[in-house]
Write a protein that holds these residues in place. Structure first.
Motif, short mmCIF file in Angstrom:
data_model
loop_
_atom_site.label_atom_id
_atom_site.label_comp_id
_atom_site.label_asym_id
_atom_site.label_seq_id
_atom_site.Cartn_x
_atom_site.Cartn_y
_atom_site.Cartn_z
N TYR A 91 0.79 -1.12 0.01
CA TYR A 91 0.16 -0.14 -0.07
C TYR A 91 0.86 1.23 0.06
CZ TYR A 91 -3.71 3.28 1.07
OH TYR A 91 -4.57 4.34 1.24
N ASN A 92 1.16 1.66 -1.21
CA ASN A 92 1.87 2.94 -1.46
C ASN A 92 3.47 3.12 -0.90
OD1 ASN A 92 -0.36 4.16 -2.49
ND2 ASN A 92 -0.62 5.50 -0.99
N ARG A 93 3.82 2.45 0.19
CA ARG A 93 5.17 2.52 0.75
C ARG A 93 5.54 1.19 1.00
NH1 ARG A 93 7.42 7.24 -0.26
NH2 ARG A 93 6.50 9.03 0.65
N SER A 94 6.85 0.91 1.16
CA SER A 94 7.47 -0.55 0.96
C SER A 94 7.00 -1.24 2.10
CB SER A 94 8.91 -0.28 0.82
OG SER A 94 9.54 0.49 1.86
N ASN A 95 6.99 -2.57 2.07
CA ASN A 95 6.69 -3.23 3.25
C ASN A 95 7.90 -4.64 2.87
OD1 ASN A 95 5.54 -5.16 1.46
ND2 ASN A 95 3.42 -4.20 2.03
N SER A 96 7.32 -5.81 3.71
CA SER A 96 8.47 -6.85 3.71
C SER A 96 8.17 -7.52 2.43
CB SER A 96 7.99 -7.92 4.78
OG SER A 96 6.70 -8.23 4.79
N VAL A 97 7.32 -7.30 1.32
CA VAL A 97 7.13 -7.97 0.28
C VAL A 97 7.69 -7.07 -1.00
CG1 VAL A 97 5.24 -9.26 1.02
CG2 VAL A 97 4.55 -7.52 -0.26
N GLY A 98 7.69 -5.90 -0.95
CA GLY A 98 8.08 -5.07 -2.03
C GLY A 98 7.87 -3.76 -1.64
N SER A 99 8.07 -2.94 -2.89
CA SER A 99 7.92 -1.41 -2.85
C SER A 99 6.53 -0.83 -3.23
CB SER A 99 8.91 -0.89 -3.61
OG SER A 99 10.23 -1.25 -3.25
#
Length: 337
Positions: free
Chosen positions: A133-141
């Motif tokens: 959702y808009n900003r990077s997390n543990s799965v991607g950007s």
């Protein structure tokens, strides 16, 4: 002639399976203030609505609380709505005169580091989850990140597990490199549930023609979003604007790869408060005025497509036939009920 076209549009809505693949109720478990407004979707002619359970940086507990709350309310109002947890139930809901209600999740923060939550969410009625959702997390950007690092190793595990359990992957809000790598990693069609055409109106939340083509080439569907800020310049009439995006996508990849994901927010003050508290999610900001294409605009959208020369069959695909094929197909493929 105008009256005849409206009659044709209404008749087509009644004969079609009409699916809004993304709508937002307040994410406040225990508060049913806005939930009765789901009747607006039923009265407008929708056969199915996918409701958001959570998004962004909300933790698994928040998503599970919302799932429990929505499921309870829907069971209590099962004369008008039917909680759907399998593809087979979609037809049953329509045959019994009820709106099918499904769930979606906006971002893999909802699973934390626990892949097994994916199957549980699927069994609770979650038909798709977007990766970021808009900003990077543990799965991607995300689409608002300055640097897109692509799909992570954990992200590849998430894609494989979603494929395994029959939950569709969504690439709305996701960075382009991450989205491309997810498309290549997935064995099943993927979707952009609520993304508009960057060639029609440039915005970081809108997607390129290349991404629309890549999604379609793998059998997927792009759902056109009804938020005015992603449709065109401030003050532009909403229905003509959404029709421009629908028609651009149809001309690009054909009517079998376009759908509706209006992203209508029922409590818009909640949204404005959230955006004020999280400005980093939308660099440059969004105005306090957030116009949305409402469920009641459905006949105008259908009439507009007919006026553009679309056949009844092609309109029916955009209204919901494509979601039935892709979401229903993915759901059934590995998880028969």
């Amino acid at each position: 002639m105008v009256g005849e076209m409206r009659e044709r549009a209404q008749d087509l809505i009644e004969r079609s399976f009409v699916w809004d693949n993304h709508a937002c109720m307040p994410l406040r478990y225990g508060d049913e203030t806005f939930l009765p407004e789901l009747a607006r979707a039923k009265e407008s002619g929708f056969s199915a609505v996918t409701l958001n359970l959570g998004f962004g940086d909300q933790a698994p507990e928040e998503h599970l609380r919302m799932a429990a709350w929505f499921r309870r309310w829907l069971r209590q109002h099962n004369r008008d709505f039917m909680l759907v947890t399998s593809a087979q139930e979609l037809d049953k809901a329509r045959r019994t005169g009820r709106v099918a209600v499904l769930f979606d999740i906006e971002g893999a923060v909802a699973i934390g580091d626990q892949l097994s939550l994916i199957e549980m969410y699927r069994d609770l009625g979650v038909t798709w989850m977007l990766l970021v959702y808009n900003r990077s997390n543990s799965v991607g950007s995300g689409c608002m990140d300055e640097h897109d690092g692509g799909l992570t190793a954990f992200g590849r595990e998430v894609v494989a597990e979603m494929n395994r359990v029959g939950m569709t992957l969504c690439l709305s809000h996701t960075g382009e490199r991450t989205a491309r790598e997810a498309l290549d990693a997935s064995a099943r069609p993927m979707i952009f549930s609520h993304s508009n055409c960057g060639a029609v109106f440039p915005h970081p939340r809108n997607i390129s023609d290349d991404m629309i083509k890549a999604c379609a080439a793998r059998g997927g569907v792009v759902g056109i979003n009804g938020l005015g800020n992603f449709l065109g310049e401030d003050g532009a009439p909403l229905v003509p604007a959404i029709l421009r995006h629908i028609d651009h996508a149809v001309q690009l990849v054909g009517p079998r790869h376009v759908g509706l994901g209006l992203d209508y927010v029922y409590d818009q003050e909640e949204l404005r408060e959230y955006l004020r508290s999280k400005p980093e999610l939308f660099p440059g900001g969004l105005p306090d005025s957030l116009p949305f294409v409402a469920p009641e605009a459905l006949p105008d959208i259908v009439e507009g497509m007919l006026a553009l020369g679309y056949s009844d069959d092609d309109v029916a695909l955009v209204l919901g036939g494509n979601w039935l094929r892709v979401l229903g197909g993915n759901w059934t493929a590995t998880h028969p009920d």
